[in-house]
Write an enzyme that holds these catalytic residues in place. Structure first.
Site, short mmCIF file in Angstrom:
data_model
loop_
_atom_site.label_atom_id
_atom_site.label_comp_id
_atom_site.label_asym_id
_atom_site.label_seq_id
_atom_site.Cartn_x
_atom_site.Cartn_y
_atom_site.Cartn_z
N GLY A 166 0.81 -1.22 0.00
CA GLY A 166 0.00 0.00 0.00
C GLY A 166 0.84 1.26 0.00
NE ARG A 293 4.14 -10.34 -1.19
CZ ARG A 293 2.95 -10.00 -0.73
NH1 ARG A 293 2.20 -10.85 -0.05
NH2 ARG A 293 2.46 -8.79 -0.97
NE ARG A 339 -4.47 -8.24 5.94
CZ ARG A 339 -3.48 -8.04 5.09
NH1 ARG A 339 -2.40 -7.36 5.47
NH2 ARG A 339 -3.55 -8.49 3.85
P1 ADP Z 1 -0.93 -9.07 1.00
O1 ADP Z 1 -1.44 -8.82 -0.36
O2 ADP Z 1 -0.36 -10.42 1.24
O3 ADP Z 1 -1.86 -8.60 2.03
P2 ADP Z 1 0.58 -6.78 1.52
O4 ADP Z 1 0.73 -5.96 0.30
O5 ADP Z 1 -0.35 -6.34 2.59
O6 ADP Z 1 0.32 -8.22 1.04
O7 ADP Z 1 1.99 -7.00 2.13
C1 ADP Z 1 2.25 -8.06 3.02
C2 ADP Z 1 3.42 -7.69 3.86
O8 ADP Z 1 4.53 -7.42 3.05
C3 ADP Z 1 3.21 -6.50 4.71
O9 ADP Z 1 3.89 -6.71 5.91
C4 ADP Z 1 3.85 -5.39 3.90
O10 ADP Z 1 4.27 -4.34 4.74
C5 ADP Z 1 4.98 -6.10 3.25
N1 ADP Z 1 5.38 -5.63 1.91
C6 ADP Z 1 4.75 -5.86 0.76
N2 ADP Z 1 5.42 -5.33 -0.27
C7 ADP Z 1 6.52 -4.75 0.23
C8 ADP Z 1 7.64 -4.03 -0.34
N3 ADP Z 1 7.78 -3.81 -1.63
N4 ADP Z 1 8.56 -3.58 0.50
C9 ADP Z 1 8.46 -3.79 1.81
N5 ADP Z 1 7.45 -4.47 2.41
C10 ADP Z 1 6.49 -4.94 1.64
P1 ADP Z 2 0.48 -2.53 -3.55
O1 ADP Z 2 1.66 -3.06 -4.30
O2 ADP Z 2 0.83 -1.49 -2.58
O3 ADP Z 2 -0.36 -3.64 -3.02
P2 ADP Z 2 -1.52 -2.18 -5.65
O4 ADP Z 2 -1.17 -1.76 -7.02
O5 ADP Z 2 -1.85 -3.61 -5.42
O6 ADP Z 2 -0.34 -1.75 -4.67
O7 ADP Z 2 -2.70 -1.28 -5.14
C1 ADP Z 2 -3.11 -1.30 -3.80
C2 ADP Z 2 -4.53 -0.78 -3.70
O8 ADP Z 2 -4.62 0.55 -4.20
C3 ADP Z 2 -5.55 -1.56 -4.51
O9 ADP Z 2 -6.04 -2.69 -3.82
C4 ADP Z 2 -6.63 -0.50 -4.70
O10 ADP Z 2 -7.42 -0.33 -3.57
C5 ADP Z 2 -5.83 0.76 -4.90
N1 ADP Z 2 -5.54 0.98 -6.33
C6 ADP Z 2 -4.44 0.61 -6.99
N2 ADP Z 2 -4.48 0.98 -8.29
C7 ADP Z 2 -5.65 1.62 -8.47
C8 ADP Z 2 -6.30 2.28 -9.57
N3 ADP Z 2 -5.73 2.35 -10.77
N4 ADP Z 2 -7.53 2.85 -9.36
C9 ADP Z 2 -8.10 2.79 -8.15
N5 ADP Z 2 -7.55 2.21 -7.08
C10 ADP Z 2 -6.34 1.63 -7.21
#
Ligand code: ADP
Ligand code: ADP
Ligand code: MG
Length: 455
Positions: A166, A293, A339
């Site tokens: 996020g 992962r 969570r």
């Molecule tokens: P999930 O989709 O499994 O819920 P999250 O995006 O919430 O994954 O990330 C899971 C965990 O990995 C969290 O603890 C988040 O802070 C960490 N995490 C995910 N991507 C990264 C990144 N690029 N760098 C550091 N921590 C990350």
């Molecule tokens: P991360 O690697 O941090 O998980 P994501 O690309 O998976 O990032 O995006 C995380 C969240 O941000 C999505 O689950 C959604 O809620 C929001 N999001 C990401 N891209 C878009 C988009 N193009 N339009 C609207 N919401 C988005």
């Protein structure tokens, strides 16, 4: 070459989950840990433990040399990276293999393609999977970036190619904001992820977050249906369920088939998740990224399919072919995960580490609590705030929500503020009951319900 001794390069509840899967497979376990985690449940449960450095993750859980040294000293033959930390680090996957060990995850090259969000978009398009309209690649030229933003139309999302959890995402509502945010976003991405690369995407309003779990053995891939994770705060998932309550069967078929096609296109090995945004008015879905992962919310898929995803990823990476055909994967009932974080919902979710003075865990039918907590455990302040995940399964979504309320009532974590009150409120909410939500629904709802969360 089957795995006989597995090193867990992670901590917290996922380390406990991996140890459980390994023990059931007759695999010995080595838990590496920072100085702050010497008393962790994973350390107590593993066959062996090795201190790999000080509390700060950069010096321990991200310390590749120390982790590889621990593997060597203990004679481990495989490394499980969990999620976060080094899980999506292609160089780490390569280093593990170069040391003659098995990386329980995809090949480094698959991480390079699918773990980089820009490269993954390109791969998705090549496999015929729709992506969110946006830039074709990374954007480095400010003028070109402005032109693309204008063509897409505001608001646009500025995303870090290496972002995750996020973090590394901003929204620009107009050109002025865009010009201010771009350099900031790049500098922050460079500092946070070591890579300042950015790309832009159209903001999909009122979208749902729907993701597909896949398993692959490098030759063949299958899907294990979808999860919906639309309830988010700061783009982090708060409540996840499987299946999605709103996805029509024909759309589900197409969505899941697209995920399998993409996974097979990169010869994916192990467990992975393809994340999409879904617009339920138009029934269009758009690929956003792949997590190469195991994910935090994997248990809801395990509950509806009966497949142990950790077991499968360990077996596959140990060299066994995928044990399931697509037809053998069936879903039954409905599962929800919430969570439980060490955060105070009454204080804007401020992190609230501390000592667990008492603990009452929920149980009974269809109830699972994946956690590293025990009575007397001191939650260290150095890592993310996830304490555990409460997962329930029942025949229908409605019954699952009822069961979630019951299980939340049973859960008591003494000595810490947790997100339990938030989930109790969500589990009695009418919109939640109707699955009438999208990714930007929870934040205004929190504003409106703040008074109910203040203790
Ligand atoms: P999930 O989709 O499994 O819920 P999250 O995006 O919430 O994954 O990330 C899971 C965990 O990995 C969290 O603890 C988040 O802070 C960490 N995490 C995910 N991507 C990264 C990144 N690029 N760098 C550091 N921590 C990350
Ligand atoms: P991360 O690697 O941090 O998980 P994501 O690309 O998976 O990032 O995006 C995380 C969240 O941000 C999505 O689950 C959604 O809620 C929001 N999001 C990401 N891209 C878009 C988009 N193009 N339009 C609207 N919401 C988005
Ligand atoms: Mg994501």
């Amino acid at each position: 070459m089957a795995i006989t001794k597995l090193l867990i390069a992670n901590r917290g509840e996922i380390a406990v989950r991996i140890i459980r899967a390994a023990k059931e497979l007759g695999i010995r376990t080595v838990q590496v840990h920072s100085a702050a985690d010497a008393e962790s449940l994973a350390v107590k449960m593993a066959d062996e433990a090795v201190n790999i450095g000080p509390p700060h993750a950069a010096k321990s859980y991200l310390n590749v040399l120390n982790i590889l040294e621990a593997a060597k000293v203990t004679g481990a033959d495989a490394v499980h990276p969990g999620y976060g930390f080094l899980a999506e680090n292609a160089a780490f996957a390569d280093a593990v293999e170069a040391a003659g060990l098995i990386f329980v995850g995809p090949k480094g090259d698959a991480i390079r393609v699918m773990g980089d969000k820009v490269a993954a978009r390109v791969a998705a398009e090549a496999a015929g999977v729709p992506v969110v309209p946006g830039s074709d690649g990374r954007i480095d030229d400010p003028e070109q970036a402005k032109a693309i933003a204008l063509a897409i139309g505001f608001p646009v999302m500025i995303k870090a190619a290496a972002g995750g959890g996020g973090r590394g995402i901003r929204i620009a509502h107009d050109m002025h904001e865009f010009e201010t945010l771009m350099p900031q976003a790049s500098a922050e991405a460079k500092a946070a992820f070591g890579d300042g690369g950015l790309y832009i995407e159209k903001v999909i309003e009122k979208a749902r977050h729907i993701e597909v779990q896949i398993l692959g053995d490098g030759r063949r891939a299958i899907h294990c249906f979808e999860r919906e994770c639309s309830l988010q705060r700061r783009r982090q998932k708060v409540w996840e369920e499987a299946p999605s309550a709103v996805l029509p069967q024909d759309v589900r078929d197409k969505l899941c088939a697209s995920a399998v096609a993409l996974a097979e296109a990169v010869n994916y090995r192990g467990a992975g998740t393809l994340e999409y945004l879904y617009d339920d008015e138009t029934q269009h879905f758009y690929f956003i990224e792949m997590n190469t992962r195991i994910q935090v919310e994997h248990p809801v898929t395990e509950m509806i399919t009966g497949i142990d995803l950790l077991r499968e990823m360990i077996l596959i990476c140990g060299g066994e072919p995928l044990r399931y055909t697509q037809d053998q994967v069936r879903m039954k009932g409905h599962a929800i995960e919430v969570r439980i974080n060490a955060e105070d919902p009454a204080k804007n979710f401020m992190p609230a580490p501390g000592t667990v003075t008492s603990l009452r865990l929920p149980g009974g039918p269809g109830t699972r609590f994946d956690t590293m907590l025990y009575q007397g455990y001191q939650v260290p302040p150095f890592y993310d705030s996830l304490l555990g995940k409460l997962i329930v399964w029942d025949e229908t979504r409605e019954r699952a929500i009822t069961r979630m309320r019951r299980a939340l009532d049973e859960l008591e974590v003494g000595g810490l503020q947790t997100t339990k009150p938030l989930h109790q409120l969500l589990a009695t909410d009418e919109s939640v009951a109707r699955a009438d939500f999208h990714t930007r629904w929870l934040e205004p709802w929190l504003e409106a319900n703040a008074h109910k969360l203040s203790s």
